[in-house]
Design an enzyme around this catalytic site. Structure first.
Site, PDB file in Angstrom:
ATOM      1  N   GLU A  81      59.168 114.653   2.695  1.00 53.53           N
ATOM      2  CA  GLU A  81      60.581 114.978   2.483  1.00 53.53           C
ATOM      3  C   GLU A  81      60.914 116.261   3.237  1.00 53.53           C
ATOM      4  O   GLU A  81      61.934 116.880   2.987  1.00 53.53           O
ATOM      5  CB  GLU A  81      60.897 115.082   1.000  1.00 53.53           C
ATOM      6  N   CYS A 113      59.016 113.092  -3.786  1.00 49.06           N
ATOM      7  CA  CYS A 113      57.546 113.116  -3.896  1.00 49.06           C
ATOM      8  C   CYS A 113      56.947 111.732  -4.040  1.00 49.06           C
ATOM      9  O   CYS A 113      55.735 111.573  -3.933  1.00 49.06           O
ATOM     10  CB  CYS A 113      57.123 113.945  -5.115  1.00 49.06           C
ATOM     11  N   HIS A 244      51.530 113.400 -10.842  1.00 47.52           N
ATOM     12  CA  HIS A 244      52.220 114.222  -9.845  1.00 47.52           C
ATOM     13  C   HIS A 244      52.378 115.611 -10.470  1.00 47.52           C
ATOM     14  O   HIS A 244      52.871 115.739 -11.593  1.00 47.52           O
ATOM     15  CB  HIS A 244      53.586 113.620  -9.494  1.00 47.52           C
TER      16      HIS A 244
END
Ligand code: HMG
Length: 414
Positions: A81, A113, A244
């Site tokens: 990103e 993400c 994550h």
């Protein structure tokens, strides 16, 4: 068909800012960052480094370690990103720097993400479908997490890249085909075109993350339900859980939510477990989650690469002990899309457990807040690598709106 990650390699910029020092400079108790968020230090990229050079450095390390001829890569996907152009993908610069052949499908993926997982799943499906015709896919997740200086997001920055070779002979992780996904249009974190730093509704983003975790895990567990006895929790069957990790405390919050959903869905044991849920969660956090957070606590958020940095560091530390065991992985990307999936560490994982994480972290130069602010302001300006630079490629500069890259001098000498 067996498909998965054959090998991983990591690249982390060579400069680290201790969070205790940032806290002091911002007039905040250091414990807020080190305990409240769980971050020890964050990786800072120098001006000669961008997402292309980081992705290529991870990719070069991987191809060398796996002894793979770049000509034999049939698909090259870069998830990020932190893109450098609205049309030209990061992947095509990486394709050239790594010397990958022309008979290759090359593109960039974006969904905050989550894109690292989108790329891994796309590559795994491509291998399963036989699209590779015995060629492998190279998946690279790379990002520089940037928030405004002095903002609440500032201590959750970081930078890094993880490269993964995806193919039919997984020696790092066999990826199960069964997964569960969740998507919802939310404004929790975004970066309008032209802005360098992300905008974020921080507390709301934490809620969105947990909501998406609940959505994916509930769906995944429903699929698994017939395999489980009425008094069993799925989390008990998974040797490790990786999340994550924008900051380690987020993984702790995620684990608490997952364990609660899991045990509530096991009514035969809930009456017994419910009253001691905090203890059950804390114990399983220590054994199943904390071991995967060692590296992210020292690197910070690497967006698309975060989950895979956890995986690489876990396999490096515990690959041998986890051989034959199943892991659970949760991927979240703001905006949002999330996926819960599982994978098994193969019996011969020891042979490929060295992703270079510890070595990279050991070689870093510690910087102070003044140096961090200087590097942050000059980021992606290009130029000569500063002392202590550990990358293999550099951004020389941007001329006539074109980015110019080359090999780093140390890498040339090696
Ligand atoms: P904040 O306002 O700085 O912090 O924002 P806080 O006031 O919520 O405090 C944080 C924690 O420190 C709290 O713990 C406090 O109690 C504790 P909690 O209650 O949450 O368990 N604390 C202390 N602990 C010890 N000693 C003290 C002390 N003082 C307070 N003295 C926030 C924190 C995470 C919101 C901010 O840093 C931020 O906006 N970060 C960026 C957004 C983010 O990381 N979101 C995570 C979920 S979304 C996601 O993961 C996607 C993402 O990676 C992007 C993508 O998908 O591309 C971000």
């Amino acid at each position: 068909m067996t498909v998965g990650i054959e090998r991983l390699a990591v690249y982390v910029p060579g400069y680290a800012l201790p969070l205790g020092e940032l806290a002091r400079a911002r007039g905040v108790p250091p414990e807020k960052m080190t305990q409240g968020l769980g971050v020890e230090s964050m990786a800072i990229a120098p001006p000669c480094e961008d997402v292309v050079t980081m992705a290529a450095s991870a990719g070069a390390r991987l191809l060398r370690a796996a002894r793979v001829d770049p000509e034999t890569i049939g698909m090259l996907l870069v998830a990020t990103e932190t893109g450098v152009d609205n049309a030209k993908p990061v992947a095509i610069f990486v394709h050239e720097l790594l010397g990958v052949g022309r008979r290759c499908r090359v593109y960039e993926l974006k969904h905050a993400c989550y894109a690292g997982t989108a790329a891994l799943m796309t590559a795994a499906d491509w291998v399963r479908a036989g699209g590779g015709k015995r060629r492998r896919a190279l998946v690279i997740a790379a990002d520089i997490a940037r928030y405004a200086l002095g903002s609440p997001g500032e201590p959750t920055q970081g930078a890094g890249a993880v490269a993964m070779l995806v193919g039919p002979e997984p020696k790092a992780l066999v990826v199960d085909a069964e997964t569960a996904t969740y998507a919802d249009n939310v404004y929790d974190f975004w970066r309008p075109i032209g802005r360098r730093e992300a905008l974020v509704d921080g507390k709301y983003s934490v809620e969105c993350y947990l909501e998406a975790l609940g959505g994916t895990f509930t769906a995944y567990r429903a699929g698994e339900q017939p395999l489980l006895g009425p008094g069993e929790a799925l989390s008990d069957r998974l040797a490790r859980l990786l999340y994550h990790t924008p900051f380690p405390k987020m993984a702790m919050k995620a684990h608490r939510r997952l364990v609660e959903i899991d045990w509530r869905a096991a009514p035969a044991r809930w009456a017994e477990v419910g009253p001691v849920l905090e203890e059950v969660t804390a114990a399983s956090y220590r054994t199943a989650v904390a071991p995967g957070l060692e590296a992210v606590a020292r690197v910070g958020n690497t967006y698309t690469a975060s989950l895979y940095l956890c995986l690489a560091s876990l396999l490096e530390a515990e690959g041998a002990a986890l051989a034959g065991r199943r892991l659970g992985l949760f991927s979240y990307g703001s905006g949002c899309c999330a996926e819960f999936f599982t994978g098994t560490v193969p019996a011969d994982a020891t042979a490929v457990a060295d992703a270079g994480v510890e070595e990279m972290l050991r070689r870093r130069t510690v910087i102070d807040v003044a140096e961090y602010e200087r590097l942050a302001r000059a980021s992606e300006a290009g130029g000569e690598p500063p002392p202590g630079f550990t990358g293999e490629f550099v951004l020389h500069g941007i001329r006539n709106d074109r980015r110019e890259y080359g090999r780093a001098r140390a890498a040339l000498a090696a």
